[in-house]
Write a protein that holds these residues in place. Structure first.
Motif: not given
Length: 309
Positions: A281-285
């Motif tokens: 999720v952090v990577g996607l953001l």
């Protein structure tokens, strides 16, 4: 042995004066260019068009490489501008002995075509040339291209290069950690040491009866491949990898209903999967509007050069 000069090109949606300011003002230039930590203009002689400057680049562990150079700008009749520069370093730790190049600014309907071409001579004889060919020159080319795209995002969307760098590092950490976890989980518990618990877990599911060892090795190989895909896939496909990672981890977590006792075991799959999903999720953001060296042209467009000639 002659290495090819470095060439980078990017079209930036802005006007000539704005781009000139961002690239020719030292304290602004050093904010977006990865190749320099500090740039300082020296007092200019009235009778000379040359602007002398000092530069410094921190390379870590308190070590920095410093040098000096000179630059001059020319405005052409067609409205384009050229900034020519020469640079050199006397420090023995500097692989670059001296070099020269130019920045070219060409007005276009969609903005300004901004490109550079530069080359340099190295120290340390054949060893220096090999190091330059295999490592340093590709790194310099990538840093130049990344910086050009970070500059574009700063001018076009107001995203400061420092923010772009932090988001790029965030994506890098997420990618490397997820890659490492998948490869580790595939190699050690499944392929090399299945008797430490993975084989017993698979046997407890009553799946693949009689073929549990083969199934476990196959699963380990697939996990290694999936982990390597995080490194192989470029930024354009990184989003797909993060989404696939989340989906697979949710499915693996749901498969634990076959053995509910796993949910309360020390270092159980629930905590591991949750952490890996959070990284995804952090990577996607961090992905939207991320600077990419691949967004820049790395070789001159021959057809465009012929048109200009």
């Amino acid at each position: 042995m002659t290495n090819k000069p470095i060439y980078v090109e990017r079209i930036i949606s802005t006007d000539m004066d704005t781009l000139w300011y961002y690239t020719q003002t030292p304290d602004v230039h050093q904010q977006w260019d990865l190749r320099f930590t500090e740039i300082e203009y020296l007092p200019k002689h009235k009778e000379s068009d040359l602007q002398r400057f000092l530069y410094r680049t921190n390379i870590g562990f308190g070590v920095s490489i410093a040098g000096e150079g000179e630059t001059s700008g020319v405005q052409e009749k067609d409205g384009s501008r050229t900034s020519v520069l020469r640079f050199a370093s006397d420090q023995w730790i500097s692989l670059i002995r001296e070099g020269a190049g130019f920045w070219k600014y060409v007005p276009m309907t969609q903005g300004v075509r901004f490109f550079t071409r530069y080359d340099y001579r190295t120290r340390f004889g054949v060893i220096g040339k090999l190091l330059d060919l295999l490592l340093f020159r590709p790194l310099m080319g990538w840093a130049t291209a990344w910086s050009f795209d970070a500059l574009r995002l700063w001018i076009e969307k107001g995203i400061h290069p420092r923010i772009s760098l932090l988001r790029s590092l965030t994506d890098l950490v997420c990618t490397l950690v997820l890659c490492m976890i998948w490869i580790y989980q595939g190699v050690f518990p499944k392929i090399l040491y299945p008797e430490t618990g993975e084989l017993a877990i698979l046997q407890g599911t009553l799946l693949f009866q009689g073929y549990e060892s083969l199934a476990l090795i196959t699963m380990g190989i697939l996990e290694v491949i999936f982990g390597l895909l995080f490194l192989i896939m470029g930024l354009n496909r990184r989003k797909i990898m993060y989404i696939w990672n989340i989906g697979l981890l949710i499915l693996l977590g749901m498969s634990g209903v076959l053995q509910p006792e796993l949910y309360v075991a020390p270092f159980n799959p629930v905590t591991l999967n949750f952490g890996m999903i959070a990284l995804s999720v952090v990577g996607l953001l961090s992905l939207p509007d991320l600077p990419r060296a691949s967004n820049c042209l790395r070789r001159p467009n021959r057809s465009r050069m012929e048109e200009e000639a």
